[in-house]
Design a protein around this motif. Structure first.
Motif, short mmCIF file in Angstrom:
data_model
loop_
_atom_site.label_atom_id
_atom_site.label_comp_id
_atom_site.label_asym_id
_atom_site.label_seq_id
_atom_site.Cartn_x
_atom_site.Cartn_y
_atom_site.Cartn_z
N ARG A 118 -15.62 -42.75 8.77
CA ARG A 118 -16.06 -43.08 10.25
C ARG A 118 -17.55 -43.15 10.38
O ARG A 118 -18.13 -44.03 10.90
CB ARG A 118 -15.40 -42.04 11.25
N THR A 119 -18.31 -42.19 9.66
CA THR A 119 -19.87 -41.95 9.70
C THR A 119 -20.23 -43.36 9.11
O THR A 119 -21.20 -44.10 9.62
CB THR A 119 -20.14 -40.90 9.02
N LEU A 120 -19.85 -43.65 8.14
CA LEU A 120 -20.47 -44.91 7.28
C LEU A 120 -20.16 -46.14 8.05
O LEU A 120 -21.26 -46.94 7.94
CB LEU A 120 -19.83 -44.80 5.76
N ILE A 121 -18.93 -46.40 8.68
CA ILE A 121 -18.76 -47.62 9.33
C ILE A 121 -19.54 -47.62 10.72
O ILE A 121 -20.36 -48.62 10.85
CB ILE A 121 -17.17 -47.46 9.84
N VAL A 122 -19.54 -46.62 11.50
CA VAL A 122 -20.61 -46.58 12.50
C VAL A 122 -22.01 -46.70 12.37
O VAL A 122 -22.56 -47.54 13.04
CB VAL A 122 -20.23 -45.15 13.38
N ASP A 123 -22.70 -46.23 10.99
CA ASP A 123 -23.81 -46.50 10.68
C ASP A 123 -24.01 -47.65 9.83
O ASP A 123 -25.15 -48.00 9.49
CB ASP A 123 -24.14 -45.19 9.65
N GLY A 124 -23.04 -48.60 9.92
CA GLY A 124 -23.41 -49.93 9.39
C GLY A 124 -23.29 -50.19 7.93
O GLY A 124 -23.90 -51.06 7.59
N LEU A 125 -22.83 -49.14 7.19
CA LEU A 125 -22.89 -49.32 5.75
C LEU A 125 -21.53 -49.67 5.08
O LEU A 125 -21.74 -50.07 3.74
CB LEU A 125 -23.36 -47.78 5.25
N VAL A 126 -20.50 -49.45 5.73
CA VAL A 126 -19.10 -49.81 5.40
C VAL A 126 -18.43 -50.56 6.32
O VAL A 126 -18.58 -50.25 7.51
CB VAL A 126 -18.33 -48.42 4.79
N GLU A 127 -17.71 -51.60 5.85
CA GLU A 127 -16.77 -52.49 6.73
C GLU A 127 -15.44 -52.17 6.40
O GLU A 127 -15.14 -52.12 5.17
CB GLU A 127 -17.16 -53.83 6.42
N ARG A 161 -1.08 -52.70 7.90
CA ARG A 161 -1.44 -51.16 8.12
C ARG A 161 -2.47 -50.64 7.14
O ARG A 161 -2.98 -49.75 7.18
CB ARG A 161 -0.01 -50.39 7.73
N GLU A 162 -2.83 -51.71 6.04
CA GLU A 162 -3.99 -51.33 5.27
C GLU A 162 -5.24 -51.35 5.57
O GLU A 162 -5.38 -52.71 6.36
CB GLU A 162 -3.54 -52.12 3.90
N ARG A 163 -5.98 -50.80 5.25
CA ARG A 163 -7.72 -51.07 5.60
C ARG A 163 -8.34 -51.12 4.37
O ARG A 163 -8.19 -50.16 3.46
CB ARG A 163 -8.20 -49.87 6.37
N HIS A 164 -8.99 -52.33 4.14
CA HIS A 164 -9.65 -52.57 2.93
C HIS A 164 -11.19 -52.26 3.03
O HIS A 164 -11.64 -52.79 4.18
CB HIS A 164 -9.33 -54.06 2.52
N LEU A 165 -11.78 -51.74 2.16
CA LEU A 165 -13.31 -51.14 2.46
C LEU A 165 -14.12 -52.11 1.66
O LEU A 165 -13.93 -52.31 0.49
CB LEU A 165 -13.29 -49.83 2.18
N PHE A 166 -15.04 -52.34 2.39
CA PHE A 166 -16.60 -53.03 1.56
C PHE A 166 -17.61 -52.53 2.17
O PHE A 166 -17.77 -51.97 3.21
CB PHE A 166 -16.33 -54.66 2.11
N LEU A 167 -18.73 -52.50 1.31
CA LEU A 167 -20.09 -52.18 1.50
C LEU A 167 -20.51 -53.17 2.32
O LEU A 167 -20.44 -54.35 2.12
CB LEU A 167 -20.92 -52.15 0.40
N THR A 168 -21.45 -52.90 3.25
CA THR A 168 -22.15 -54.00 3.98
C THR A 168 -23.55 -54.23 3.05
O THR A 168 -23.39 -53.22 2.16
CB THR A 168 -22.68 -53.47 5.44
N GLU A 169 -24.43 -55.02 3.43
CA GLU A 169 -25.64 -55.02 2.76
C GLU A 169 -26.36 -53.84 2.75
O GLU A 169 -26.92 -53.39 1.83
CB GLU A 169 -26.68 -56.15 3.52
N ALA A 170 -26.47 -53.34 3.88
CA ALA A 170 -27.22 -51.87 3.99
C ALA A 170 -26.53 -50.84 3.20
O ALA A 170 -27.15 -50.01 2.40
CB ALA A 170 -27.36 -51.39 5.54
N GLY A 171 -25.22 -51.07 3.16
CA GLY A 171 -24.21 -49.96 2.36
C GLY A 171 -24.59 -50.24 0.67
O GLY A 171 -24.86 -49.16 -0.09
N ASP A 172 -24.76 -51.37 0.44
CA ASP A 172 -24.92 -51.85 -0.96
C ASP A 172 -26.43 -51.22 -1.12
O ASP A 172 -26.59 -50.90 -2.57
CB ASP A 172 -24.75 -53.53 -1.02
#
Length: 170
Positions: free
Chosen positions: A88-97, A106-117
């Motif tokens: 939740r923190t990483l998503i709100v902070d724009g690091l993970v999508e 029902r599945e959630r797939h996780l990706f790094l954003t440019e900032a997360g990368d």
């Protein structure tokens, strides 16, 4: 058997009969090495108000883009509640999508954003520099032996996860 090979076998065999004191020294070396291994990333994470759980999530999402929350739970061995807090923190902070699965909604797939990368790269660059220096100082035989010891210490299920990551080649 060549003379050097005999000495190598003897020294290898003597390692099979380690004393408690030798094992204690190995355990302590591992504790102190881990502190060194995590020191640089910890300083970087502190700037963001993050901890090691955030680092681990970023690392494994980077290694397997599109990984599911359930897969990440299995790799990290944390509770769903704990992982959800971190994500939740990483998503709100724009690091993970987080994206809904195409086959299973029902599945959630996780990706790094440019900032997360960028943050993941900063964290892993620090650890790679430390590992590279240690590997160079120890030499190739020690590196191979170190990897064998680490893999032998893994729980079977975690060894399977590790093997999948290793075999993915990325």
């Amino acid at each position: 058997m060549p003379e050097g090979a005999h000495a190598h076998v003897q020294s290898g065999e003597s390692l099979l009969f380690l004393t408690d004191e030798q094992l204690r020294k190995g355990i302590e070396a591992m504790f102190f090495a881990y502190r060194g291994f995590t020191a640089d990333p910890d300083r970087i994470l502190e700037e963001y108000g993050y901890g090691r759980a955030h680092h681990r999530a970023l690392h494994f999402i980077h290694r397997s883009p599109g990984t599911t929350v359930n897969n990440l739970l299995a790799i990290l061995g944390v509770t769903k509640q704990s992982l959800n807090r971190v994500l939740r923190t990483l998503i709100v902070d724009g690091l993970v999508e987080s994206r809904v699965g195409k086959r299973d909604k029902r599945e959630r797939h996780l990706f790094l954003t440019e900032a997360g990368d960028a943050l993941e790269r900063k964290l892993s660059d620090a650890q790679r520099a430390r590992m590279r220096a240690a590997y160079r100082a120890a030499g190739p035989e020690a590196v191979a032996g170190f990897r064998q010891v680490l893999e032998a210490m893994m729980e079977p299920e975690l060894r399977r996860h590790f093997k999948r990551l290793k075999d993915s080649g990325s």
